[in-house]
Write a protein that holds these residues in place. Sequence first.
Motif, short mmCIF file in Angstrom:
data_model
loop_
_atom_site.label_atom_id
_atom_site.label_comp_id
_atom_site.label_asym_id
_atom_site.label_seq_id
_atom_site.Cartn_x
_atom_site.Cartn_y
_atom_site.Cartn_z
N SER A 204 -32.20 -35.81 -22.11
CA SER A 204 -31.33 -35.41 -22.93
C SER A 204 -31.13 -36.20 -24.32
N CYS A 205 -31.09 -35.35 -25.43
CA CYS A 205 -31.03 -36.13 -26.87
C CYS A 205 -29.92 -35.53 -27.48
N LEU A 206 -29.06 -36.61 -28.31
CA LEU A 206 -27.99 -36.20 -29.12
C LEU A 206 -28.68 -36.08 -30.47
N PHE A 207 -28.36 -34.84 -31.23
CA PHE A 207 -28.66 -34.41 -32.63
C PHE A 207 -27.59 -34.24 -33.25
N GLY A 208 -27.07 -34.75 -34.37
CA GLY A 208 -25.85 -34.07 -34.83
C GLY A 208 -24.73 -34.32 -33.79
N ASN A 209 -24.16 -33.15 -33.66
CA ASN A 209 -22.93 -32.93 -32.76
C ASN A 209 -23.39 -31.94 -31.45
N THR A 210 -24.87 -32.08 -31.15
CA THR A 210 -24.98 -31.14 -30.10
C THR A 210 -25.99 -32.21 -28.95
N ILE A 211 -25.78 -31.91 -27.79
CA ILE A 211 -26.89 -32.62 -26.86
C ILE A 211 -27.91 -31.46 -26.62
N PHE A 212 -29.11 -31.87 -26.58
CA PHE A 212 -30.15 -30.99 -26.12
C PHE A 212 -30.56 -31.70 -24.96
N TYR A 213 -30.71 -30.54 -23.89
CA TYR A 213 -31.40 -31.28 -22.50
C TYR A 213 -32.21 -30.37 -21.87
N GLN A 214 -32.71 -30.92 -20.89
CA GLN A 214 -33.71 -30.09 -19.86
C GLN A 214 -32.55 -29.73 -18.65
N HIS A 215 -32.60 -28.70 -18.45
CA HIS A 215 -31.62 -27.93 -17.60
C HIS A 215 -32.44 -27.25 -16.38
N TYR A 216 -32.12 -27.78 -15.18
CA TYR A 216 -32.60 -27.14 -14.13
C TYR A 216 -31.74 -26.37 -13.10
N ASP A 217 -32.40 -25.39 -12.36
CA ASP A 217 -31.60 -24.58 -11.31
C ASP A 217 -32.98 -23.94 -10.55
N GLU A 218 -32.54 -23.54 -9.52
CA GLU A 218 -33.46 -22.91 -8.27
C GLU A 218 -34.38 -21.80 -8.99
N LYS A 219 -33.48 -20.87 -9.68
CA LYS A 219 -33.88 -19.65 -10.09
C LYS A 219 -34.90 -19.82 -11.59
N THR A 220 -34.51 -20.29 -12.41
CA THR A 220 -35.16 -20.41 -13.81
C THR A 220 -36.02 -21.69 -13.92
N ALA A 221 -35.85 -22.84 -12.81
CA ALA A 221 -36.61 -24.07 -12.83
C ALA A 221 -36.11 -24.77 -14.16
N ILE A 222 -37.09 -25.26 -14.93
CA ILE A 222 -36.57 -26.19 -16.12
C ILE A 222 -36.64 -25.31 -17.57
N GLN A 223 -35.48 -25.57 -18.07
CA GLN A 223 -35.50 -24.84 -19.37
C GLN A 223 -34.79 -25.68 -20.31
N MET A 224 -35.03 -25.37 -21.62
CA MET A 224 -34.17 -26.21 -22.63
C MET A 224 -32.81 -25.67 -23.04
N HIS A 225 -31.70 -26.51 -22.59
CA HIS A 225 -30.21 -25.98 -22.81
C HIS A 225 -29.70 -26.94 -23.91
N SER A 226 -28.56 -26.38 -24.39
CA SER A 226 -27.74 -27.16 -25.29
C SER A 226 -26.40 -27.10 -25.16
N VAL A 227 -25.63 -28.17 -25.28
CA VAL A 227 -24.13 -28.10 -25.19
C VAL A 227 -23.61 -28.93 -26.36
N ASP A 228 -22.46 -28.61 -27.16
CA ASP A 228 -22.08 -29.41 -28.32
C ASP A 228 -21.19 -30.66 -27.83
N ILE A 229 -21.10 -31.57 -28.51
CA ILE A 229 -20.08 -32.78 -28.04
C ILE A 229 -18.81 -32.50 -27.64
N ASP A 230 -18.28 -31.45 -28.01
CA ASP A 230 -16.88 -30.86 -27.56
C ASP A 230 -16.91 -29.85 -26.41
N LYS A 231 -17.95 -29.72 -25.87
CA LYS A 231 -18.41 -28.88 -24.58
C LYS A 231 -18.37 -27.49 -25.00
#
Length: 337
Positions: A140-167
């Motif tokens: 995961s990497c913070l840029f600005g006010n967003t966290i970009f990260y590798q998301h994993y679940d059994e259906k989609t495997a690994i994808q790139m997701h993001s979430v703002d620092i305020d959730k």
Amino acid sequence: MKKKILTILVLVLVIGGLITWSYYSTKVYYNEGEVTGNLAGNLYNDGLFCEIGDTIYFSNPADDGALYSMNFNCTDVKKLSTDKVASINADEHYIYYSRRNYAKESANNSALSFYNTGIYRYGRKNGRTTMLFDGANGVSCLFGNTIFYQHYDEKTAIQMHSVDIDKKNAGMFISDGGVPASIRNGILYYAADDRDHYLHTLNLKTKQDNVIFNDNCFMPIAMPGGVYYIASSDNYAIYRIGYDGGEPVKLVDEFCFTFNITEDEHYLFYQIDGGDDNRIACLDLWTGITKTIMDGNFKQINITSRYVFFSDFQGHRTYAYQRENGTVNIFEPPVLK
């Protein structure tokens, strides 16, 4: 009558204090400009150390990876959390990390079943911890006010997701499972994991995706002088390619397992693997001179302003290389309660 007025005043003050406390305890402080949470090379190497100002936040290898802090010269060590942490990022107000409690040596069934993983925000001043995402994740990497990260679940495997620092604004960013470690001027440089393994750029505002080099790349790091990467198509040698295209320049013509670059783009540290002369080495990018730091098999090369931290391949011991005098010592921080 006076007693009644006094009681009302006390109630007003108490209620006002509670409202003020509630506001400041839940208030989110945002970044201005293009703040990046850690060096790309550190994040590729598990993000176990993160320096901001004169403070280093780190995953303490002596305390099962718990979150600690220390001064830039490795003194004044403090324990911040019992969480086993990785992908540490920091800005002026917060520390962000991936919780890896499922990997704790002391983990038990209850620990494994309750919030054992996720991405968390830790207040640098108040120590308040807030969960931003509660699932399995990678880099995961913070840029600005967003966290970009590798998301994993059994259906989609690994994808790139993001979430703002305020959730807020949480969800998939792109479907590729590339590593969101290297962001420069609002552009993510990554090796496509699900498609061609070529070197891509992704505009984080427009989501425009372009291929900038048709070669199998690994761990691209965007620096002012160009993009550094390991070429899996050329026996895992390390190359640099300019932003204006042209032929890449081979910097290290050996089989490299991992690498990292100092923030001033002066030194390149790398682990040579796959032979009888395995070692961690350093290339002076200004002079072209190389030297061996230590013989053996190492991983998790993390860089701060004064030190290069790395661990043996089994993870039994962590070392600190002091760049000023060229000495290597075992990194043995205290275990605090």
